[in-house]
Structures are given as structure tokens and as C-alpha cells.
Design an enzyme around this catalytic site. Structure first.
Site, PDB file in Angstrom:
ATOM      1  N   ARG A   1       1.952  -2.672  12.570  1.00  0.00           N
ATOM      2  CA  ARG A   1       2.159  -3.604  11.453  1.00  0.00           C
ATOM      3  C   ARG A   1       3.257  -4.613  11.764  1.00  0.00           C
ATOM      4  O   ARG A   1       3.150  -5.787  11.410  1.00  0.00           O
ATOM      5  CB  ARG A   1       2.497  -2.838  10.172  1.00  0.00           C
ATOM      6  CG  ARG A   1       1.316  -2.125   9.574  1.00  0.00           C
ATOM      7  CD  ARG A   1       1.473  -1.931   8.080  1.00  0.00           C
ATOM      8  NE  ARG A   1       2.716  -1.302   7.716  1.00  0.00           N
ATOM      9  CZ  ARG A   1       2.865   0.010   7.505  1.00  0.00           C
ATOM     10  NH1 ARG A   1       1.849   0.824   7.651  1.00  0.00           N
ATOM     11  NH2 ARG A   1       4.033   0.494   7.149  1.00  0.00           N
TER      12      ARG A   1
ATOM     13  N   ARG B   1      -1.638 -13.067   4.646  1.00  0.00           N
ATOM     14  CA  ARG B   1      -1.020 -12.424   5.788  1.00  0.00           C
ATOM     15  C   ARG B   1      -1.271 -13.193   7.083  1.00  0.00           C
ATOM     16  O   ARG B   1      -0.771 -12.817   8.120  1.00  0.00           O
ATOM     17  CB  ARG B   1      -1.638 -11.040   6.014  1.00  0.00           C
ATOM     18  CG  ARG B   1      -1.227  -9.982   5.031  1.00  0.00           C
ATOM     19  CD  ARG B   1       0.009  -9.238   5.494  1.00  0.00           C
ATOM     20  NE  ARG B   1      -0.099  -7.810   5.590  1.00  0.00           N
ATOM     21  CZ  ARG B   1      -0.037  -6.933   4.601  1.00  0.00           C
ATOM     22  NH1 ARG B   1       0.061  -7.338   3.372  1.00  0.00           N
ATOM     23  NH2 ARG B   1      -0.090  -5.652   4.835  1.00  0.00           N
TER      24      ARG B   1
ATOM     25  N   LYS C   1       9.155  -5.559  -1.368  1.00  0.00           N
ATOM     26  CA  LYS C   1       8.250  -6.458  -2.113  1.00  0.00           C
ATOM     27  C   LYS C   1       7.801  -5.823  -3.423  1.00  0.00           C
ATOM     28  O   LYS C   1       7.842  -6.455  -4.467  1.00  0.00           O
ATOM     29  CB  LYS C   1       6.989  -6.753  -1.286  1.00  0.00           C
ATOM     30  CG  LYS C   1       7.157  -7.822  -0.269  1.00  0.00           C
ATOM     31  CD  LYS C   1       5.884  -7.937   0.543  1.00  0.00           C
ATOM     32  CE  LYS C   1       5.594  -6.643   1.241  1.00  0.00           C
ATOM     33  NZ  LYS C   1       4.328  -6.524   1.902  1.00  0.00           N
TER      34      LYS C   1
ATOM     35  N   ARG D   1       2.849   7.735   2.927  1.00  0.00           N
ATOM     36  CA  ARG D   1       1.633   6.932   2.922  1.00  0.00           C
ATOM     37  C   ARG D   1       0.943   7.124   4.253  1.00  0.00           C
ATOM     38  O   ARG D   1       1.604   7.272   5.276  1.00  0.00           O
ATOM     39  CB  ARG D   1       2.028   5.459   2.757  1.00  0.00           C
ATOM     40  CG  ARG D   1       1.752   4.921   1.384  1.00  0.00           C
ATOM     41  CD  ARG D   1       2.337   3.571   1.188  1.00  0.00           C
ATOM     42  NE  ARG D   1       1.883   2.579   2.177  1.00  0.00           N
ATOM     43  CZ  ARG D   1       2.159   1.281   2.085  1.00  0.00           C
ATOM     44  NH1 ARG D   1       2.860   0.839   1.067  1.00  0.00           N
ATOM     45  NH2 ARG D   1       1.741   0.438   2.995  1.00  0.00           N
TER      46      ARG D   1
ATOM     47  N   ARG E   1      10.151   6.722   3.368  1.00  0.00           N
ATOM     48  CA  ARG E   1       9.414   6.462   2.136  1.00  0.00           C
ATOM     49  C   ARG E   1       8.474   7.618   1.788  1.00  0.00           C
ATOM     50  O   ARG E   1       7.806   8.153   2.668  1.00  0.00           O
ATOM     51  CB  ARG E   1       8.607   5.200   2.388  1.00  0.00           C
ATOM     52  CG  ARG E   1       8.174   4.475   1.200  1.00  0.00           C
ATOM     53  CD  ARG E   1       8.061   3.025   1.474  1.00  0.00           C
ATOM     54  NE  ARG E   1       6.988   2.669   2.379  1.00  0.00           N
ATOM     55  CZ  ARG E   1       6.552   1.424   2.491  1.00  0.00           C
ATOM     56  NH1 ARG E   1       7.083   0.474   1.774  1.00  0.00           N
ATOM     57  NH2 ARG E   1       5.590   1.150   3.331  1.00  0.00           N
TER      58      ARG E   1
HETATM   59  P1  AMP Z   1       0.430  -3.254   2.194  1.00  0.00           P
HETATM   60  O1  AMP Z   1       0.625  -2.263   1.123  1.00  0.00           O
HETATM   61  O2  AMP Z   1       0.632  -4.685   1.728  1.00  0.00           O
HETATM   62  O3  AMP Z   1       1.192  -2.963   3.444  1.00  0.00           O
HETATM   63  O4  AMP Z   1      -1.119  -3.183   2.623  1.00  0.00           O
HETATM   64  C1  AMP Z   1      -1.659  -1.989   3.143  1.00  0.00           C
HETATM   65  C2  AMP Z   1      -2.822  -2.289   4.056  1.00  0.00           C
HETATM   66  O5  AMP Z   1      -3.854  -2.994   3.317  1.00  0.00           O
HETATM   67  C3  AMP Z   1      -2.508  -3.198   5.239  1.00  0.00           C
HETATM   68  O6  AMP Z   1      -1.963  -2.487   6.341  1.00  0.00           O
HETATM   69  C4  AMP Z   1      -3.891  -3.758   5.541  1.00  0.00           C
HETATM   70  O7  AMP Z   1      -4.703  -2.794   6.207  1.00  0.00           O
HETATM   71  C5  AMP Z   1      -4.468  -3.971   4.144  1.00  0.00           C
HETATM   72  N1  AMP Z   1      -4.101  -5.298   3.637  1.00  0.00           N
HETATM   73  C6  AMP Z   1      -3.321  -5.580   2.552  1.00  0.00           C
HETATM   74  N2  AMP Z   1      -3.209  -6.908   2.369  1.00  0.00           N
HETATM   75  C7  AMP Z   1      -3.932  -7.487   3.362  1.00  0.00           C
HETATM   76  C8  AMP Z   1      -4.194  -8.840   3.726  1.00  0.00           C
HETATM   77  N3  AMP Z   1      -3.698  -9.868   3.038  1.00  0.00           N
HETATM   78  N4  AMP Z   1      -4.982  -9.052   4.824  1.00  0.00           N
HETATM   79  C9  AMP Z   1      -5.509  -8.039   5.519  1.00  0.00           C
HETATM   80  N5  AMP Z   1      -5.289  -6.746   5.245  1.00  0.00           N
HETATM   81  C10 AMP Z   1      -4.512  -6.455   4.174  1.00  0.00           C
END
Ligand code: AMP
Length: 215
Positions: free
Chosen positions: A167, A89, A14, A156, A123
Site C-alpha cells: 500500500r 487514489r 483519515k 484488519r 491498529r
Molecule cells: P482503505 O480503507 O481506504 O485503505 O481501502 C481499503 C482497500 O479498498 C484498499 O486497499 C483497496 O483495495 C480498496 N480501495 C479503497 N479505495 C480505493 C480506490 N479509490 N481505488 C482502488 N481501490 C480502493
């Protein structure tokens, strides 16, 4: 003005695809995960509230996420449009988004779980400048060091097997209803994310009727 949502599991590319779209078409790339990581790193009040949740790969509460998205979009620095990544999400977030904003399309990057495991555990991120690496596709020239600034490469906090399993479970349980909701109202295109990044970008552009990508 072009407004897109990009959805896909962790490691589906993404961030990379948003970067390519955004740079060429003057779109603002809004990554909700990056916003939360910034808050954690800079020790804001919000950062303290979400630190444990983000590190565990769990989802932050909808109200907090909706506030972050609303504040970010209110900055109106997106004259030519935006591509939002990591949001919505779940169904509630999707309903909030559809009520408040018109969007031109939803890009759904599709990647099988086996490939997600392979990519995500490889990663790495530079702890100093934030540059992304991948031990499969983009290795640093010196092991463990950033090619650009020499900073230390780290995983990360949420790229651990436990957090990834959480996740993936969250993702599959919640994203199908979101796609279904979007399919009823917006243009959704599903793209096979196993292809190389240039092919994926070309496919996205063809499907959205955008100018061709010139690498
Ligand atoms: P990502 O980089 O998109 O995987 O986001 C990292 C973390 O941020 C996720 O594992 C969640 O803890 C939080 N997060 C990001 N976007 C959302 C969302 N739309 N709803 C809830 N938590 C989010």
C-alpha cells in the site's frame, strides 16, 4: 453545501478526522474502503470480486471504484455535503471525479512512513461492532476485547507488513500526481498528521475556514 476530499496514507487518521468533521457539520462521511469491506463481509457479488485485492492491499480497478462512488453519491443523502475518504487514489480516478463533481477543498494528511508503520501495525477492530482501537493511543480495558460489546479485537485483513508495504508503494507512486492535478484546480491544504487528533482537526478547520472544533 460543503464537499471535501480527504487524502492521506493508511494510518494518517483519515477516518478519525472525517468522523469529527462529519458529526459536527452534518456532512456524510463516505469511505470507499468501508464500502468495499462491507461488500466483502456481506458476501455480495462485488465483494467476491474484490476480496483478494482488498486483502492484499492492492487497488481495485478504476471502473469498479468509479461505479461505487457514482452509486454512493447518487443516493443524495448528503444535504449539507460530504467528505470522501480513500478516493481518488490515482490520476484517472481524480480526472473522473473532477469531471463529475465540484469540490470545495482537498485535505491532505501528511505522515512519514516510519510513523505509518508504527500506527498501522497497532491498529485493531472489533469483529462484532466495528469499533476502532489502537494499541498505542486507544487500548481496550481488557486485552483483545471490545470495551463496548465485548467482541473479539482483530487486525484488519490488510494490516499486515506485506500488505502495508504494498500500500505504501502504491500510495507514493500514485498520490503525488493526484495532488498535482488537484493543486492546479482546487484548494489543497496539507496538514501535518503527526499531531494529536484535536490539533489536526483544529488545523483543518482553520485552513478551510470552518467553525472551530470544540472537543
Ligand atoms: P482503505 O480503507 O481506504 O485503505 O481501502 C481499503 C482497500 O479498498 C484498499 O486497499 C483497496 O483495495 C480498496 N480501495 C479503497 N479505495 C480505493 C480506490 N479509490 N481505488 C482502488 N481501490 C480502493
Amino acid at each position: 453545501m460543503r464537499k471535501y476530499v480527504i487524502m492521506g496514507v493508511q494510518g494518517s487518521g483519515k477516518g478519525t478526522q472525517c468522523g469529527l468533521l462529519a458529526a459536527d457539520l452534518d456532512l456524510v462521511h463516505i469511505s470507499v474502503g468501508d464500502i468495499f469491506r462491507w461488500h466483502v463481509k456481506t458476501h455480495t457479488k462485488l465483494g467476491a470480486q474484490v476480496k483478494r485485492i482488498v486483502a492484499a492491499g492492492e487497488l481495485v480497478g478504476d471502473d469498479m471504484v468509479e461505479n461505487v462512488v457514482r452509486d454512493r453519491l447518487q443516493q443524495h443523502d448528503w444535504n449539507y455535503g460530504f467528505v470522501i475518504d480513500g478516493f481518488p487514489r490515482n490520476r484517472k480516478q481524480a480526472e473522473f471525479f473532477l469531471e463529475s463533481y465540484d469540490i470545495d477543498g482537498v485535505i491532505h494528511l501528511d505522515l512519514p512512513d516510519e510513523e505509518v508503520w508504527r500506527r498501522v501495525l497497532a491498529r485493531r477492530l472489533c469483529s462484532r461492532c466495528g469499533m476502532d482501537y489502537n494499541l498505542i493511543a486507544h487500548r481496550p480495558s481488557v486485552e483483545g476485547r471490545c470495551d463496548v460489546c465485548g467482541g473479539e479485537l482483530v487486525s484488519r485483513a490488510d494490516d499486515t507488513p506485506d500488505a502495508l508495504a504494498t500500500r505504501l508503494r502504491e500510495y507514493h507512486g500514485k498520490i503525488d500526481p493526484v495532488l498535482e492535478l488537484f493543486r492546479g484546480k482546487e484548494f489543497v491544504t496539507t496538514v501535518d498528521a503527526r499531531a494529536d487528533k484535536t490539533t489536526v482537526q483544529q488545523t483543518i478547520r482553520t485552513r478551510l475556514d470552518l467553525p472551530a472544533y470544540v472537543p
